[in-house]
Motif scaffolding. Structure first.
Motif: not given
Length: 681
Positions: A267, A277, A279, A293-294, A297, A300, A433-436
């Motif tokens: 991460h 934060y 991810f 994707e990065i 994030h 977000n 983005s939902t993974n943060v």
């Protein structure tokens, strides 16, 4: 080595599957499930992300020679002869002491050399022979860093700033943060896959471009590979420090800190307005997330509308180390173990600042210490990016020196500007983005109070710090070389003359020199305040009308020649500072009384470095610097370019700094007049 395990199997996939790219293939092979892979392929089919993010995009380059090919056969750092170290020490003391002080110090030095020093030196040699896997300085030097109880910010952590991206549109904070982050992870992958080009100093630069030569070196057994390079005047450098570049953190402990690493963590840590934060930026088999994707994030995180945290924990890393160690224990006992672990183990820290840089001085303040709340100074390094896209590195100094960090900066800058992972106005915003994960902390009244106190102390100290850049445009490296002198020697001499003009005497001076040519080498000191620079400074300041331009030139040439000799000695591990330090460390570690030699005021004075200097030679760097090492001194980070030279100077005394800068400019102007054959007025 542990850091070569874990996700090192990332490269074995046989070929890129059609349509979906490596990310989808990785997800499927890693057991993430067909659904995740289908979703990713679907996003690629709809143009949300590029499907060309293949295996070649996961590395900064592919070296013919394995990264650690030379490590086993590197020569060991020599322990100088005690007699030589004492002779060099006394030569360095000569310009600093009066006659009576010098005779007293000389007497103590001789007694040390023939008495307790002789015994300590013998014991050091015996220890060095037992520890053949490392150098005699590695352990003591690291221990000294970790044992210091002073705050690491301003006292130890240096900074390096990147030049701006040549394409101004790429200096948008989000775009540049994504590109620099992706390039940093590509460097990580290249390092851990052993395909990062080894650090080699080539006397003949043509060898660095010869694939045939590199292929020849790669075929040599690791036990003799260094010698093969040596015979072609190519000098491999130690790369042992790179192990702590990623996934590492300095952890405060009572009395002595520790270095922590977890190279299995995948991460990234991001700081924004004092909030934390995380991810995953690597997938389960070590491939990099797609850049968009990065970027999604990071969007977000940037869209989190929270203001500066009420109790920003980053302030705690600016504290006295024992104080911070005690508060950290409270943090853990309050139920924050998991969040603290995620900070410590993160690949690195990305700091997204919420302000624009106003000028070069503001940029230096930002990278050296910032406002405290949006930094975690204990991380091995932090990548800092402001709203206007100004970017730099602040790094914790105990684990390594400038050689490793500067190599990282050079590679990341080149890759991010030549092969940017994302472009302005890209498609990341269409991704969800939902993974943060935003880290949460339980803070009791005691911890809150500690943060408040740390903030007050830090704000008071940072406001005392002055940082000013300096440029001199009349000549640079090419001109000095044309005059058959050393560019580094000329700048160091200018500092000596400026200090003599300001203080009326020669002052203790430290110039850092890498000993990375040896296994586990760290640094050695070049003592650039010499009898030659004293004589030259007196001629330029006190007796300038008595000398012709030709006579002054000869004095400058003598300084240049001797400085080059000192540089060579230091680079070959033949200085005196580290040797004498190791002998003292050995005595103290055994519980022996400190020898009288070390209690001499002259020994204390020569190590009270009014001028602390270090150079950065890189086309990727805009500015670099560090704090002064004594309250009434200057921290001088300088760079000598082809046609001009510049430096960045820090001090706690603004008026003295202004005076020093004027004197420095005056000294360089005098040198230029002399080079031009003009007599001084």
């Amino acid at each position: 080595m542990l850091w070569l395990k874990g996700p090192g199997a990332r490269c074995w996939l046989p070929r890129q599957p059609p349509g979906g790219g490596w990310r989808a293939w990785s997800l499927a092979r890693a057991g993430a499930g067909a659904g995740a892979a289908r979703d990713y392929w679907r996003s690629a089919d709809h143009g949300l992300v590029s499907s060309t993010w293949d295996l070649d995009h996961h590395f900064v380059h592919r070296s013919i020679i394995p990264t650690l090919h030379f490590q086993q056969s590197l020569p060991r750092l020599p322990v100088p002869e005690l007699e030589d170290s004492i002779r060099r020490y006394m030569a360095a003391q000569k310009p600093l002491l009066g006659d009576s002080e010098y005779r007293k110090t000389e007497k103590l030095a001789k007694a040390f050399k023939n008495g307790i020093g002789k015994e300590l030196h013998k014991n050091l040699i015996e220890l060095d022979k037992k520890n053949f896997h490392t150098s005699y300085i590695t352990g003591p030097w690291l221990d000294t860093y970790l044992s210091s109880r002073d705050p690491i910010v301003l006292n130890f952590n240096p900074f390096i700033t990147f030049k701006r991206d040549p394409q101004e549109s790429y200096n948008d904070q989000l775009v540049r943060a994504t590109n620099l982050t992706v390039s940093a992870i590509k460097f990580l992958n290249s390092l851990r896959s052993r395909i990062l080009e080894p650090d080699i100093y080539y006397v003949n630069p043509q060898w660095s471009k010869s694939k045939a030569f590199k292929r020849f070196l790669s075929f040599l057994p690791t036990s003799v590979s260094w010698y093969g390079a040596y015979f072609a005047e190519a000098y491999p450098l130690d790369m042992s420090q790179y192990v702590h570049l990623f996934n590492s953190c300095r952890v405060p402990k009572q009395g002595k800190d520790e270095l922590f690493s977890d190279h299995g963590a995948r991460h990234l840590l991001v700081m924004r307005n004092g909030h934390f934060y995380v991810f995953d930026i690597l997938d389960p088999i070590g491939n990099i997330l797609h850049p968009y994707e990065i970027q999604a994030h990071l969007i977000n995180i940037l869209q989190d509308e929270e203001t500066v945290a009420e109790y920003p924990l980053g302030y705690l890393t600016t504290e006295n180390r024992n104080t911070w160690a005690a508060v950290r224990e409270q943090l853990l006992q309050a139920g924050n173990e998991e969040s603290v672990y995620k900070i410590d183990s993160a690949i690195f820290c990305l700091c997204l600042d919420s302000f624009r840089v106003e000028n070069s001085s503001h940029l230096s303040h930002c990278m050296l210490h910032g406002y405290g709340y949006n930094r975690w100074f204990d991380k091995s390094f932090s990548l800092i990016i402001t709203v206007d896209g100004s970017a730099g590195i602040n790094f914790e100094h105990s684990w390594g020196d400038g050689v490793a960090v500067l190599r990282f900066v050079n590679e990341v800058y080149a890759d991010s500007t030549k092969h940017p992972a994302v472009v302005p106005r890209g498609t990341a915003a269409t991704l969800c983005s939902t993974n943060v994960e935003k880290l949460q902390f339980h803070l009791n009244a005691s911890i809150q109070s500690a943060v408040t106190v740390a903030r007050q102390k830090f704000d008071k100290q940072r406001h005392k710090m002055t940082v000013k850049p300096f440029e001199f445009r009349k000549f640079g490296k090419q001109y000095v070389i044309q005059e058959r002198m050393s560019p580094d020697a000329i700048f160091q001499l200018a500092c000596q003359v400026a200090a003599y003009r300001q203080f009326g005497k020669i002052v203790p001076t430290y110039e850092s020199c890498s000993t990375a040519g040896f296994k586990h080498g760290r640094t050695e000191t070049i003592r650039s305040a010499t009898v030659y620079t004293k004589r030259c400074a007196q001629a330029f300041i006190r007796d300038r009308k008595k000398y012709s331009a030709q006579e002054l030139r000869k004095l400058i040439e003598s300084c240049s020649k001797y400085h080059k000799f000192l540089q060579m000695e230091a680079a070959l591990g033949q200085g005196f500072d580290r040797h004498l330090f190791a002998l003292r460390y050995l005595a103290e570690s055994r519980g022996d009384p400190v020898p009288e030699f070390y209690r001499d005021p002259a020994y204390q004075y020569i190590n009270y470095n009014i001028l602390s200097t270090s150079t950065l030679s890189s086309s990727s760097v805009f500015l670099g610097g560090f704090g002064p090492v004594v309250p009434d001194g200057f921290g001088i980070g300088y760079n000598i370019y082809d046609y001009w030279l510049g430096c960045n100077i820090t001090s706690y005394m603004e008026r003295d700094l202004d005076e020093f800068l004027l004197d420095l400019e005056g000294s360089l102007n005098d040198f230029f007049d002399v080079f031009q054959g003009r007599s001084l007025k």
